[in-house]
Write a protein that holds these residues in place. Structure first.
Motif, PDB file in Angstrom:
ATOM      1  N   THR A   1       0.838  -1.205   0.000  1.00  0.00           N
ATOM      2  CA  THR A   1       0.000   0.000   0.000  1.00  0.00           C
ATOM      3  C   THR A   1       0.869   1.250   0.000  1.00  0.00           C
ATOM      4  O   THR A   1       0.665   2.167  -0.806  1.00  0.00           O
ATOM      5  CB  THR A   1      -0.927   0.010   1.235  1.00  0.00           C
ATOM      6  OG1 THR A   1      -1.782  -1.124   1.179  1.00  0.00           O
ATOM      7  CG2 THR A   1      -1.759   1.282   1.310  1.00  0.00           C
ATOM      8  N   PHE A   2       1.866   1.281   0.882  1.00  0.00           N
ATOM      9  CA  PHE A   2       2.741   2.446   0.984  1.00  0.00           C
ATOM     10  C   PHE A   2       3.579   2.630  -0.284  1.00  0.00           C
ATOM     11  O   PHE A   2       3.660   3.733  -0.821  1.00  0.00           O
ATOM     12  CB  PHE A   2       3.651   2.322   2.209  1.00  0.00           C
ATOM     13  CG  PHE A   2       4.637   3.444   2.305  1.00  0.00           C
ATOM     14  CD1 PHE A   2       4.242   4.691   2.758  1.00  0.00           C
ATOM     15  CD2 PHE A   2       5.953   3.269   1.903  1.00  0.00           C
ATOM     16  CE1 PHE A   2       5.145   5.747   2.810  1.00  0.00           C
ATOM     17  CE2 PHE A   2       6.858   4.311   1.953  1.00  0.00           C
ATOM     18  CZ  PHE A   2       6.452   5.548   2.414  1.00  0.00           C
ATOM     19  N   GLU A   3       4.198   1.565  -0.766  1.00  0.00           N
ATOM     20  CA  GLU A   3       5.044   1.657  -1.952  1.00  0.00           C
ATOM     21  C   GLU A   3       4.250   2.098  -3.179  1.00  0.00           C
ATOM     22  O   GLU A   3       4.717   2.946  -3.954  1.00  0.00           O
ATOM     23  CB  GLU A   3       5.734   0.316  -2.226  1.00  0.00           C
ATOM     24  CG  GLU A   3       6.788  -0.037  -1.203  1.00  0.00           C
ATOM     25  CD  GLU A   3       7.315  -1.454  -1.343  1.00  0.00           C
ATOM     26  OE1 GLU A   3       6.849  -2.200  -2.231  1.00  0.00           O
ATOM     27  OE2 GLU A   3       8.208  -1.827  -0.567  1.00  0.00           O
ATOM     28  N   ASN A   4       3.056   1.555  -3.365  1.00  0.00           N
ATOM     29  CA  ASN A   4       2.210   1.957  -4.498  1.00  0.00           C
ATOM     30  C   ASN A   4       1.840   3.427  -4.409  1.00  0.00           C
ATOM     31  O   ASN A   4       1.876   4.149  -5.412  1.00  0.00           O
ATOM     32  CB  ASN A   4       0.946   1.105  -4.573  1.00  0.00           C
ATOM     33  CG  ASN A   4       1.224  -0.309  -5.035  1.00  0.00           C
ATOM     34  OD1 ASN A   4       2.288  -0.618  -5.553  1.00  0.00           O
ATOM     35  ND2 ASN A   4       0.251  -1.180  -4.820  1.00  0.00           N
ATOM     36  N   GLU A   5       1.469   3.878  -3.219  1.00  0.00           N
ATOM     37  CA  GLU A   5       1.090   5.284  -3.035  1.00  0.00           C
ATOM     38  C   GLU A   5       2.270   6.202  -3.337  1.00  0.00           C
ATOM     39  O   GLU A   5       2.122   7.227  -4.004  1.00  0.00           O
ATOM     40  CB  GLU A   5       0.589   5.507  -1.607  1.00  0.00           C
ATOM     41  CG  GLU A   5       0.044   6.890  -1.353  1.00  0.00           C
ATOM     42  CD  GLU A   5      -1.186   7.226  -2.175  1.00  0.00           C
ATOM     43  OE1 GLU A   5      -1.315   8.415  -2.571  1.00  0.00           O
ATOM     44  OE2 GLU A   5      -2.026   6.340  -2.426  1.00  0.00           O
TER      45      GLU A   5
ATOM     46  N   GLU B   1      -5.257   5.866   4.222  1.00  0.00           N
ATOM     47  CA  GLU B   1      -5.263   7.286   4.594  1.00  0.00           C
ATOM     48  C   GLU B   1      -3.915   7.713   5.169  1.00  0.00           C
ATOM     49  O   GLU B   1      -3.385   8.779   4.818  1.00  0.00           O
ATOM     50  CB  GLU B   1      -6.362   7.552   5.624  1.00  0.00           C
ATOM     51  CG  GLU B   1      -7.766   7.431   5.090  1.00  0.00           C
ATOM     52  CD  GLU B   1      -8.828   7.550   6.177  1.00  0.00           C
ATOM     53  OE1 GLU B   1      -8.499   7.969   7.314  1.00  0.00           O
ATOM     54  OE2 GLU B   1      -9.992   7.217   5.892  1.00  0.00           O
ATOM     55  N   ILE B   2      -3.360   6.891   6.046  1.00  0.00           N
ATOM     56  CA  ILE B   2      -2.076   7.226   6.665  1.00  0.00           C
ATOM     57  C   ILE B   2      -0.962   7.205   5.618  1.00  0.00           C
ATOM     58  O   ILE B   2      -0.087   8.077   5.616  1.00  0.00           O
ATOM     59  CB  ILE B   2      -1.769   6.267   7.834  1.00  0.00           C
ATOM     60  CG1 ILE B   2      -2.797   6.463   8.958  1.00  0.00           C
ATOM     61  CG2 ILE B   2      -0.358   6.481   8.360  1.00  0.00           C
ATOM     62  CD1 ILE B   2      -2.749   5.392  10.045  1.00  0.00           C
ATOM     63  N   ALA B   3      -0.995   6.224   4.714  1.00  0.00           N
ATOM     64  CA  ALA B   3       0.019   6.152   3.653  1.00  0.00           C
ATOM     65  C   ALA B   3      -0.011   7.417   2.799  1.00  0.00           C
ATOM     66  O   ALA B   3       1.043   7.968   2.455  1.00  0.00           O
ATOM     67  CB  ALA B   3      -0.195   4.914   2.793  1.00  0.00           C
ATOM     68  N   LYS B   4      -1.204   7.898   2.456  1.00  0.00           N
ATOM     69  CA  LYS B   4      -1.319   9.137   1.665  1.00  0.00           C
ATOM     70  C   LYS B   4      -0.685  10.309   2.400  1.00  0.00           C
ATOM     71  O   LYS B   4       0.036  11.115   1.812  1.00  0.00           O
ATOM     72  CB  LYS B   4      -2.779   9.436   1.346  1.00  0.00           C
ATOM     73  CG  LYS B   4      -3.368   8.560   0.271  1.00  0.00           C
ATOM     74  CD  LYS B   4      -4.829   8.922   0.036  1.00  0.00           C
ATOM     75  CE  LYS B   4      -5.497   7.939  -0.863  1.00  0.00           C
ATOM     76  NZ  LYS B   4      -5.416   8.253  -2.263  1.00  0.00           N
TER      77      LYS B   4
END
Length: 174
Positions: free
Chosen positions: A62-66, A157-160
């Motif tokens: 999720t984080f890497e994609n964002e 939301e946090i990753a964004k």
């Protein structure tokens, strides 16, 4: 003086000031990015493994994609797996739950999910722009909810928010 004249004068002033600004290869965007694309053309974004005590496996993807999507949308940099002008690497160092807003019964009515990421930004063109920094963001949720029911949404939301903080501290370089 009428409002139409004032608006016309303001418009003329804006055009005049814009015409006096120097032209260059620097790309300025409203999101804060200011990169000289004649110098910076490529970026390598490494994997961000989870090194936290509590692990939620989908968080890494999720984080890497964002992060990659944000860089693609907001810069003209080409991502590469080899040598590059810029590098982003790091690790997810924290994934924690803490009780918040304790009620009179000594029960928490809110729980806070906090995610922490350590980032190393390496500018292979100018050494003095390197950054090694930790970023953290959180979201609170009602303690009556199961974490498994809100975890995906909260992580997104946090990753964004983390990506926005990281971008502003590195590629935004204001």
């Amino acid at each position: 003086m009428g409002s139409n004249k004032i608006i016309g004068l303001i418009g003329a002033l804006i055009v005049a000031v814009a015409a006096m600004l120097p032209q260059s290869c620097v790309s300025y965007k409203f999101n804060g990015s200011a990169l000289d694309y004649s110098i910076y053309r490529t970026i390598h974004v490494s994997e961000f493994p989870i090194r936290a005590a509590l692990v939620y496996p989908p968080l890494q993807q999720t984080f890497e994609n964002e992060l990659l999507d944000y860089i693609t949308r907001n810069t003209r940099l080409q991502t590469t797996d080899g040598a590059s002008d810029l590098q982003l690497e790091g690790e997810i160092t924290g994934y924690s739950l803490t009780p918040q807003a304790v009620t009179e019964n000594a029960f928490a009515s809110q729980t806070r999910l906090t995610i922490t990421v350590r980032v190393k930004y390496i500018d292979n063109k100018e050494d003095n722009k390197d950054i090694d920094q930790t970023f953290s963001a959180y979201r609170d949720f009602d303690s009556s909810l199961m974490l498994t029911d809100v975890q995906d949404q909260l992580c997104q939301e946090i990753a964004k928010e983390l990506v926005d903080l990281i971008f502003n501290a590195t590629l935004g370089n204001w």
